[in-house]
Scaffold this motif. Structure first.
Motif, mmCIF file in Angstrom:
data_model
loop_
_atom_site.group_PDB
_atom_site.id
_atom_site.type_symbol
_atom_site.label_atom_id
_atom_site.label_comp_id
_atom_site.label_asym_id
_atom_site.label_seq_id
_atom_site.Cartn_x
_atom_site.Cartn_y
_atom_site.Cartn_z
ATOM 1 N N PRO A 15 0.840 -1.199 0.000
ATOM 2 C CA PRO A 15 0.000 0.000 0.000
ATOM 3 C C PRO A 15 0.874 1.248 0.000
ATOM 4 O O PRO A 15 1.789 1.384 0.813
ATOM 5 C CB PRO A 15 -0.789 -0.124 1.302
ATOM 6 C CG PRO A 15 -0.809 -1.587 1.600
ATOM 7 C CD PRO A 15 0.504 -2.116 1.125
ATOM 8 N N THR A 16 0.597 2.158 -0.925
ATOM 9 C CA THR A 16 1.462 3.319 -1.125
ATOM 10 C C THR A 16 0.640 4.593 -1.114
ATOM 11 O O THR A 16 -0.409 4.682 -1.759
ATOM 12 C CB THR A 16 2.229 3.212 -2.460
ATOM 13 O OG1 THR A 16 3.008 2.014 -2.458
ATOM 14 C CG2 THR A 16 3.137 4.407 -2.673
ATOM 15 N N LEU A 17 1.139 5.575 -0.377
ATOM 16 C CA LEU A 17 0.499 6.882 -0.281
ATOM 17 C C LEU A 17 1.405 7.915 -0.923
ATOM 18 O O LEU A 17 2.570 8.051 -0.543
ATOM 19 C CB LEU A 17 0.254 7.225 1.182
ATOM 20 C CG LEU A 17 -0.299 8.623 1.496
ATOM 21 C CD1 LEU A 17 -1.665 8.816 0.867
ATOM 22 C CD2 LEU A 17 -0.368 8.832 3.008
ATOM 23 N N LEU A 18 0.911 8.617 -1.910
ATOM 24 C CA LEU A 18 1.620 9.720 -2.549
ATOM 25 C C LEU A 18 1.049 11.023 -2.008
ATOM 26 O O LEU A 18 -0.153 11.272 -2.125
ATOM 27 C CB LEU A 18 1.453 9.649 -4.071
ATOM 28 C CG LEU A 18 1.983 10.824 -4.892
ATOM 29 C CD1 LEU A 18 3.496 10.948 -4.759
ATOM 30 C CD2 LEU A 18 1.587 10.669 -6.362
ATOM 31 N N VAL A 19 1.905 11.847 -1.401
ATOM 32 C CA VAL A 19 1.453 13.104 -0.791
ATOM 33 C C VAL A 19 2.088 14.263 -1.543
ATOM 34 O O VAL A 19 3.313 14.300 -1.732
ATOM 35 C CB VAL A 19 1.841 13.176 0.703
ATOM 36 C CG1 VAL A 19 1.223 14.422 1.339
ATOM 37 C CG2 VAL A 19 1.407 11.929 1.445
ATOM 38 N N ILE A 20 1.262 15.211 -1.969
ATOM 39 C CA ILE A 20 1.757 16.388 -2.682
ATOM 40 C C ILE A 20 1.148 17.642 -2.070
ATOM 41 O O ILE A 20 0.134 17.585 -1.372
ATOM 42 C CB ILE A 20 1.442 16.326 -4.197
ATOM 43 C CG1 ILE A 20 -0.062 16.202 -4.439
ATOM 44 C CG2 ILE A 20 2.191 15.187 -4.860
ATOM 45 C CD1 ILE A 20 -0.456 16.232 -5.913
ATOM 46 N N GLY A 21 1.778 18.785 -2.355
ATOM 47 C CA GLY A 21 1.290 20.063 -1.869
ATOM 48 C C GLY A 21 0.675 20.879 -2.987
ATOM 49 O O GLY A 21 0.186 20.344 -3.981
ATOM 50 N N ASP A 22 0.730 22.206 -2.836
ATOM 51 C CA ASP A 22 0.105 23.106 -3.808
ATOM 52 C C ASP A 22 0.917 23.257 -5.099
ATOM 53 O O ASP A 22 0.352 23.395 -6.175
ATOM 54 C CB ASP A 22 -0.068 24.493 -3.190
ATOM 55 C CG ASP A 22 -1.126 24.527 -2.115
ATOM 56 O OD1 ASP A 22 -0.955 25.303 -1.165
ATOM 57 O OD2 ASP A 22 -2.104 23.777 -2.212
ATOM 58 N N LYS A 23 2.247 23.280 -4.965
ATOM 59 C CA LYS A 23 3.113 23.437 -6.142
ATOM 60 C C LYS A 23 4.088 22.267 -6.198
ATOM 61 O O LYS A 23 5.282 22.414 -5.981
ATOM 62 C CB LYS A 23 3.870 24.766 -6.076
ATOM 63 C CG LYS A 23 2.980 25.995 -6.190
ATOM 64 C CD LYS A 23 3.798 27.255 -6.363
ATOM 65 C CE LYS A 23 4.501 27.257 -7.717
ATOM 66 N NZ LYS A 23 5.215 28.531 -7.983
ATOM 67 N N PRO A 24 3.561 21.093 -6.496
ATOM 68 C CA PRO A 24 4.379 19.892 -6.386
ATOM 69 C C PRO A 24 5.223 19.616 -7.628
ATOM 70 O O PRO A 24 4.951 20.115 -8.720
ATOM 71 C CB PRO A 24 3.331 18.795 -6.214
ATOM 72 C CG PRO A 24 2.158 19.295 -7.007
ATOM 73 C CD PRO A 24 2.162 20.790 -6.835
ATOM 74 N N VAL A 25 6.241 18.798 -7.433
ATOM 75 C CA VAL A 25 6.973 18.225 -8.562
ATOM 76 C C VAL A 25 6.058 17.245 -9.288
ATOM 77 O O VAL A 25 5.955 17.247 -10.513
ATOM 78 C CB VAL A 25 8.262 17.523 -8.068
ATOM 79 C CG1 VAL A 25 8.907 16.727 -9.201
ATOM 80 C CG2 VAL A 25 9.254 18.541 -7.525
ATOM 81 N N VAL A 26 5.387 16.394 -8.520
ATOM 82 C CA VAL A 26 4.412 15.462 -9.077
ATOM 83 C C VAL A 26 3.071 16.192 -9.173
ATOM 84 O O VAL A 26 2.382 16.391 -8.177
ATOM 85 C CB VAL A 26 4.276 14.201 -8.203
ATOM 86 C CG1 VAL A 26 3.225 13.264 -8.778
ATOM 87 C CG2 VAL A 26 5.622 13.485 -8.094
ATOM 88 N N THR A 27 2.718 16.606 -10.362
ATOM 89 C CA THR A 27 1.498 17.385 -10.568
ATOM 90 C C THR A 27 0.263 16.491 -10.395
ATOM 91 O O THR A 27 0.355 15.263 -10.453
ATOM 92 C CB THR A 27 1.476 17.987 -11.979
ATOM 93 O OG1 THR A 27 1.419 16.908 -12.938
ATOM 94 C CG2 THR A 27 2.724 18.843 -12.224
ATOM 95 N N PRO A 28 -0.912 17.101 -10.197
ATOM 96 C CA PRO A 28 -2.134 16.291 -10.108
ATOM 97 C C PRO A 28 -2.349 15.396 -11.328
ATOM 98 O O PRO A 28 -2.808 14.262 -11.185
ATOM 99 C CB PRO A 28 -3.235 17.356 -9.991
ATOM 100 C CG PRO A 28 -2.559 18.495 -9.282
ATOM 101 C CD PRO A 28 -1.160 18.518 -9.841
ATOM 102 N N ASP A 29 -2.013 15.882 -12.523
ATOM 103 C CA ASP A 29 -2.160 15.042 -13.717
ATOM 104 C C ASP A 29 -1.222 13.838 -13.661
ATOM 105 O O ASP A 29 -1.619 12.714 -14.022
ATOM 106 C CB ASP A 29 -1.873 15.859 -14.968
ATOM 107 C CG ASP A 29 -2.986 16.837 -15.306
ATOM 108 O OD1 ASP A 29 -4.097 16.677 -14.753
ATOM 109 O OD2 ASP A 29 -2.752 17.758 -16.113
ATOM 110 N N MET A 30 0.019 14.052 -13.220
ATOM 111 C CA MET A 30 0.956 12.937 -13.063
ATOM 112 C C MET A 30 0.442 11.950 -12.027
ATOM 113 O O MET A 30 0.531 10.727 -12.210
ATOM 114 C CB MET A 30 2.336 13.452 -12.652
ATOM 115 C CG MET A 30 3.103 14.185 -13.719
ATOM 116 S SD MET A 30 4.661 14.842 -13.057
ATOM 117 C CE MET A 30 5.515 13.341 -12.565
ATOM 118 N N ALA A 31 -0.090 12.478 -10.930
ATOM 119 C CA ALA A 31 -0.596 11.612 -9.870
ATOM 120 C C ALA A 31 -1.736 10.737 -10.380
ATOM 121 O O ALA A 31 -1.818 9.542 -10.065
ATOM 122 C CB ALA A 31 -1.056 12.458 -8.689
ATOM 123 N N THR A 32 -2.624 11.319 -11.173
ATOM 124 C CA THR A 32 -3.727 10.552 -11.753
ATOM 125 C C THR A 32 -3.202 9.446 -12.649
ATOM 126 O O THR A 32 -3.690 8.307 -12.617
ATOM 127 C CB THR A 32 -4.658 11.486 -12.545
ATOM 128 O OG1 THR A 32 -5.195 12.474 -11.668
ATOM 129 C CG2 THR A 32 -5.787 10.708 -13.186
#
Length: 268
Positions: free
Chosen positions: A193-210
């Motif tokens: 089980p893996t949790l990816l945590v990002i902030g407002d100006k992340p390296v991993v963008t919301p599109d990448m996360a999706t």
């Protein structure tokens, strides 16, 4: 190699926190303070950082992951939650593909999942030159500058960051040399089980996360408001709360769109 680490101790499930470039295990102190009621927290200094050895070479992600795997074995840890930020998150992902049987969970805090073009751009930037300049400035000047730039961070956090930077070997910046491990392959290979945590100006963008969620159903994403790439320093309380949710129920996604704060966030 001799790897230095801090440990909160206690008869509780273990968690290991891996810092980013120019950081240190001690930099996790505010987060660890919020976790140690439920977890035995181990905070190592990566090679070339803090009080660990600083060899002249050997600063690839495979080297860092081997150090982590060896420390886990040396300490006899199992059912471990492995947590990493930035460089530490890439290291954690790579380590998880090697010692996944010893893990019960993985937390990746805005990892260095960069395109080939972005990796080259960072490598050819003035990061190394800035670090050399910072080392020449000394602690007082660095602290004054950091307190001015990071008014939303506690003085404790800023002091820990400055101390960590002064104890980072210039050789350690070789980690910026491309190529990084292929992050899509790493994410696809994760079996915990893996949790990816990002902030407002992340390296991993919301599109990448999706996109990453589509590669592995074990991955879920959480986005924390009012936090840049330095999420452990900007929002330690909320990050600690998010880490502790890894144990709760089946994987799901909580990815929200936010308006980024103004200003620059460093890549590492």
């Amino acid at each position: 190699m001799t790897i230095s680490y801090l440990r909160t101790g206690g008869v509780m499930p273990p968690a290991m926190l891996l810092h980013g470039l120019m950081g240190s295990g001690a930099g996790w102190t505010p987060v660890a303070r919020l976790l140690d009621a439920e977890l035995d927290v181990v905070m190592p200094d990566a090679r070339g950082h803090g009080r660990s050895n600083a060899p002249a070479s050997g600063y690839r992600y495979l080297d860092l992951a081997a150090d982590v795997a060896a420390l886990v074995q040396e300490l006899g840890l199992s059912h471990l939650v492995l947590i990493g930020h930035s460089m530490g998150a890439m290291t954690a992902a790579l380590t998880a593909t090697q010692i996944g049987r010893l893990l019960r969970g993985l937390v990746l805090i805005d990892p260095t999942f960069l395109s080939s073009e972005r990796q080259l751009e960072v490598y050819e930037s003035d990061v190394a030159e800035q670090h050399s300049h910072a080392l020449n400035l000394g602690k007082s000047a660095l602290l004054e500058d950091a307190l001015t730039r990071h008014t939303h961070r506690s003085r404790e956090v800023v002091e820990l960051q400055v101390e960590a930077r002064l104890n980072t070997s210039p050789a350690a910046l070789d980690i910026l040399r491309p190529p990084n491990p292929p992050y899509r392959e790493l994410v696809s290979a994760l079996e915990v089980p893996t949790l990816l945590v990002i902030g407002d100006k992340p390296v991993v963008t919301p599109d990448m996360a999706t996109e990453l969620c589509k590669l592995n159903p074990r991955l879920r994403v959480d986005q924390i408001d009012d936090a840049g790439h330095g999420l452990p320093f900007d929002q330690p309380e909320r990050l600690a709360q998010t880490i502790l949710t890894l144990r709760a129920g089946p994987a799901h996604r909580r990815l929200r769109t936010r308006h980024p704060r103004s200003g620059r966030s460093p890549v590492y």
